[in-house]
Design a protein around this motif. Structure first.
Motif, PDB file in Angstrom:
ATOM      1  N   LEU A  97      18.328   1.133   6.934  1.00 40.79           N
ATOM      2  CA  LEU A  97      18.598   2.286   7.801  1.00 40.79           C
ATOM      3  C   LEU A  97      18.012   2.007   9.173  1.00 40.79           C
ATOM      4  CD1 LEU A  97      17.323   5.243   5.540  1.00 40.79           C
ATOM      5  CD2 LEU A  97      19.715   4.816   6.122  1.00 40.79           C
ATOM      6  N   THR A 127       3.054   3.076  -5.244  1.00 41.56           N
ATOM      7  CA  THR A 127       2.794   2.271  -6.438  1.00 41.56           C
ATOM      8  C   THR A 127       1.467   1.525  -6.317  1.00 41.56           C
ATOM      9  OG1 THR A 127       5.180   2.015  -6.656  1.00 41.56           O
ATOM     10  CG2 THR A 127       3.808   0.519  -7.958  1.00 41.56           C
ATOM     11  N   GLY A 128       1.280   0.826  -5.196  1.00 41.49           N
ATOM     12  CA  GLY A 128       0.055   0.050  -5.000  1.00 41.49           C
ATOM     13  C   GLY A 128      -1.171   0.947  -4.907  1.00 41.49           C
ATOM     14  N   LEU A 140      10.971  -1.526  -5.123  1.00 38.63           N
ATOM     15  CA  LEU A 140      11.573  -2.823  -4.800  1.00 38.63           C
ATOM     16  C   LEU A 140      11.303  -3.855  -5.886  1.00 38.63           C
ATOM     17  CD1 LEU A 140      10.658  -2.972  -1.005  1.00 38.63           C
ATOM     18  CD2 LEU A 140      12.852  -2.349  -2.024  1.00 38.63           C
ATOM     19  N   ILE A 147      10.239  14.542   0.815  1.00 38.17           N
ATOM     20  CA  ILE A 147       9.921  15.840   0.214  1.00 38.17           C
ATOM     21  C   ILE A 147       9.488  15.565  -1.211  1.00 38.17           C
ATOM     22  CG2 ILE A 147      10.840  18.099  -0.474  1.00 38.17           C
ATOM     23  CD1 ILE A 147      12.790  16.372   2.111  1.00 38.17           C
ATOM     24  N   THR A 178      -0.984  -8.008   6.822  1.00 30.67           N
ATOM     25  CA  THR A 178      -1.208  -9.220   6.022  1.00 30.67           C
ATOM     26  C   THR A 178      -0.182  -9.284   4.904  1.00 30.67           C
ATOM     27  OG1 THR A 178      -3.577  -8.889   6.412  1.00 30.67           O
ATOM     28  CG2 THR A 178      -2.980 -10.486   4.706  1.00 30.67           C
ATOM     29  N   THR A 179       0.520 -10.415   4.821  1.00 34.28           N
ATOM     30  CA  THR A 179       1.469 -10.570   3.712  1.00 34.28           C
ATOM     31  C   THR A 179       0.801 -11.368   2.602  1.00 34.28           C
ATOM     32  OG1 THR A 179       2.351 -12.669   4.461  1.00 34.28           O
ATOM     33  CG2 THR A 179       3.421 -10.698   5.330  1.00 34.28           C
ATOM     34  N   ASN A 185      12.427   8.051  -6.892  1.00 32.81           N
ATOM     35  CA  ASN A 185      11.795   9.025  -6.011  1.00 32.81           C
ATOM     36  C   ASN A 185      10.281   8.790  -6.088  1.00 32.81           C
ATOM     37  OD1 ASN A 185      14.225  10.287  -5.342  1.00 32.81           O
ATOM     38  ND2 ASN A 185      14.142  11.526  -7.214  1.00 32.81           N
ATOM     39  N   MET A 186       9.548   9.459  -5.201  1.00 40.07           N
ATOM     40  CA  MET A 186       8.095   9.230  -5.189  1.00 40.07           C
ATOM     41  C   MET A 186       7.464   9.533  -6.541  1.00 40.07           C
ATOM     42  SD  MET A 186       6.922  10.702  -1.472  1.00 40.07           S
ATOM     43  CE  MET A 186       8.018  12.100  -1.425  1.00 40.07           C
ATOM     44  N   ASP A 187       7.868  10.642  -7.164  1.00 41.11           N
ATOM     45  CA  ASP A 187       7.222  11.006  -8.434  1.00 41.11           C
ATOM     46  C   ASP A 187       7.507   9.963  -9.513  1.00 41.11           C
ATOM     47  OD1 ASP A 187       9.950  11.835  -8.561  1.00 41.11           O
ATOM     48  OD2 ASP A 187       9.473  13.184 -10.224  1.00 41.11           O
ATOM     49  N   GLN A 199       1.693  -5.660   4.549  1.00 43.98           N
ATOM     50  CA  GLN A 199       2.240  -6.361   5.722  1.00 43.98           C
ATOM     51  C   GLN A 199       2.382  -5.459   6.957  1.00 43.98           C
ATOM     52  OE1 GLN A 199       5.903  -7.864   4.147  1.00 43.98           O
ATOM     53  NE2 GLN A 199       6.914  -5.882   4.096  1.00 43.98           N
ATOM     54  N   ARG A 200       2.500  -4.153   6.727  1.00 44.88           N
ATOM     55  CA  ARG A 200       2.644  -3.240   7.867  1.00 44.88           C
ATOM     56  C   ARG A 200       1.259  -2.928   8.461  1.00 44.88           C
ATOM     57  NH1 ARG A 200       6.810   1.016   4.889  1.00 44.88           N
ATOM     58  NH2 ARG A 200       8.548  -0.440   4.739  1.00 44.88           N
ATOM     59  N   ASN A 213       6.666   3.702   2.461  1.00 43.43           N
ATOM     60  CA  ASN A 213       7.724   4.468   3.127  1.00 43.43           C
ATOM     61  C   ASN A 213       7.405   5.953   3.233  1.00 43.43           C
ATOM     62  OD1 ASN A 213       9.224   2.223   3.579  1.00 43.43           O
ATOM     63  ND2 ASN A 213      10.527   2.466   1.766  1.00 43.43           N
ATOM     64  N   ALA A 263       0.824  -1.216   0.000  1.00 42.35           N
ATOM     65  CA  ALA A 263       0.000   0.000   0.000  1.00 42.35           C
ATOM     66  C   ALA A 263       0.852   1.258   0.000  1.00 42.35           C
ATOM     67  CB  ALA A 263      -0.946  -0.016   1.203  1.00 42.35           C
TER      68      ALA A 263
END
Ligand code: FAD
Ligand code: UDP
Length: 375
Positions: free
Chosen positions: A256, A13-14, A349, A60, A220-221, A356-358, A34-35, A41, A10
């Motif tokens: 990280l 991309t999703g 991934l 940003i 849920t994975t 980047n997000m865009d 899953q989170r 992120n 989620a």
């Protein structure tokens, strides 16, 4: 349960693909994540002291793609924001990306002026030059000195900390993200559109996913629900080597550790992010109030400590841009192509790309228009 599409993840991309499929094709989508939250992120939340923070490091938004900016504007208002970064070099705070102002922060004025002149005559004004390019092409003694100085003090140790690799061991595009900028512009990004969602990223995601054709299962994975959900097609946005159970070996990632700190002062540092190329184990500190514009007495900031990625132990934040890993990814891409009628792969991934997000959003919008709508 029976759906048209199962989407794994989620993040941007999703969420973009779910929103497009639900609203434009009127088909039913189930997202499994899953989170315990949506947003991938880019997720943000209010910490115990009420300060809006980004759980997975500072995000940003910046883009030159008008269609991406306009697309997101359906789900959020924007807070206009230009990111500023200072790097601590020889004990002084200098603008990053390294630019003409950085010269004057570090060197005696006459010498800075000489270096400025040398840069201008060699490359011209308002030009961005990657550090690796300046290093290999610097024609004069002054520019050679400058290139080595910037390389040693801004890039070398930071890159070793961040990736455990030198700039030369990575794809040149990594350090080219932060080129030397022959300009007086101190902003970290120069994109046409820059800002943060006015109320945060998580409300933006909530608005995107608020559609009767979309259901989200958190905690849920993919493997939790396999066999229990009937779906026609799947979109997978997680790590591609996980999907194929590492049959060609594990793809490497960088992880990280984030150390969040709240302190009862109005402001902790002068700008949004301060980079520490040479000192400490963290690479940078970001103070969120600069980004979000929030007013509160105390302030919250985060230190980023790069880590080795160990599957099952921490999070694969960064694919590692390096030719040999790209080749390994290609073996997984070939596996993915065999499943193309049933499963689509997209995202930072799943594509093993330092998006980047865009770029993740543009990739999802293009997959929708060019592949999903054409099927
Ligand atoms: P993700 O956000 O990673 O979402 C993938 C989701 O899939 C995750 O929520 C994951 O939990 C879920 N998932 C994976 N596998 C499974 C499974 N098997 N089952 C269920 N769920 C699964 N970009 C910018 O433009 N500006 C920035 O300032 C910026 N700063 C960043 C700072 C850091 C520290 C990091 C790491 C990234 C930053 N980015 C930034 C990049 C940005 O985070 C990505 O471009 C974006 O999040 C990519 O979205 P995505 O949906 O592809 O992946
Ligand atoms: N970089 C560096 N010194 C800096 C800033 C960046 O060496 O002060 C290099 C480093 O290799 C880093 C890369 O440039 O990983 C890209 O930086 P960016 O800020 O784009 O990284 P991200 O925000 O994606 O972590």
């Amino acid at each position: 349960m029976q759906v048209d599409w199962l989407i794994v993840g989620a993040g941007f991309t999703g969420a973009v693909l779910a929103e497009r499929i639900a609203s434009q094709l009127k088909q039913k989508v189930l997202i499994v994540e899953q989170r315990d939250h949506i947003g991938g992120n880019a997720y943000d939340y209010h910490d115990e002291q009420g300060v809006l923070v980004h759980q997975y490091g500072p995000h940003i938004f910046h883009t030159n793609a008008k269609h991406v900016w306009d697309y997101l504007a359906q789900f959020t208002q924007w807070r206009s924001y230009y990111h500023h970064v200072l790097g601590v070099v020889d004990g002084k705070s200098v603008p990053i990306p390294f630019n003409l102002n950085s010269l004057y922060s570090l060197f005696p004025p006459q010498y800075a002026a000489k270096l400025e002149q040398a840069l201008l005559s060699e490359y011209g004004f308002n030009v961005k030059v990657p550090i690796l390019k300046i290093r290999e092409s610097a024609p004069s003694e002054d520019l050679k000195f400058l290139a080595d100085y910037i390389y040693r003090n801004v890039f070398h140790s930071y890159t070793l900390k961040q990736w455990n690799l030198t700039p030369e061991e990575l794809a040149p595009s990594v350090t080219a993200r932060v080129p030397i900028y022959i300009s007086r512009d101190d902003r970290y990004f120069q994109d046409t559109y820059q800002g943060l969602p006015k109320n945060g990223y998580t409300p933006l995601f909530r608005n995107m996913l608020n559609h009767p054709n979309i259901k989200v299962l958190l905690n849920t994975t993919l493997s939790d629900i396999e066999g229990e959900i009937q779906y026609k097609r799947m979109i997978y946005t997680g790590a591609i080597d996980d999907f194929f159970q590492h049959i060609h070996g594990e793809l490497p990632y960088r992880s990280l550790h984030f150390n969040f700190i709240h302190t009862p002062v109005e402001q902790y540092q002068a700008v949004g992010t301060v980079n520490y190329p040479n000192e400490y184990h963290y690479t940078r500190i970001t103070e969120f109030k600069h980004l979000t514009g929030q007013r509160s007495f105390g302030t919250s900031y985060v230190e980023e400590y790069p880590q080795v990625y160990v599957r099952g132990k921490n999070i694969p934040y960064y694919p590692i841009p390096k030719d040999e890993y790209r080749l390994l990814y290609k073996e997984y891409e070939a596996e993915a192509q065999k499943l193309a009628g049933k499963v689509l792969f997209a995202g930072r991934l799943a594509d093993y790309q330092y998006y980047n997000m865009d770029q993740a959003i543009a990739r999802a919008l293009s997959l929708f228009d060019k592949v999903i709508c054409q099927a």
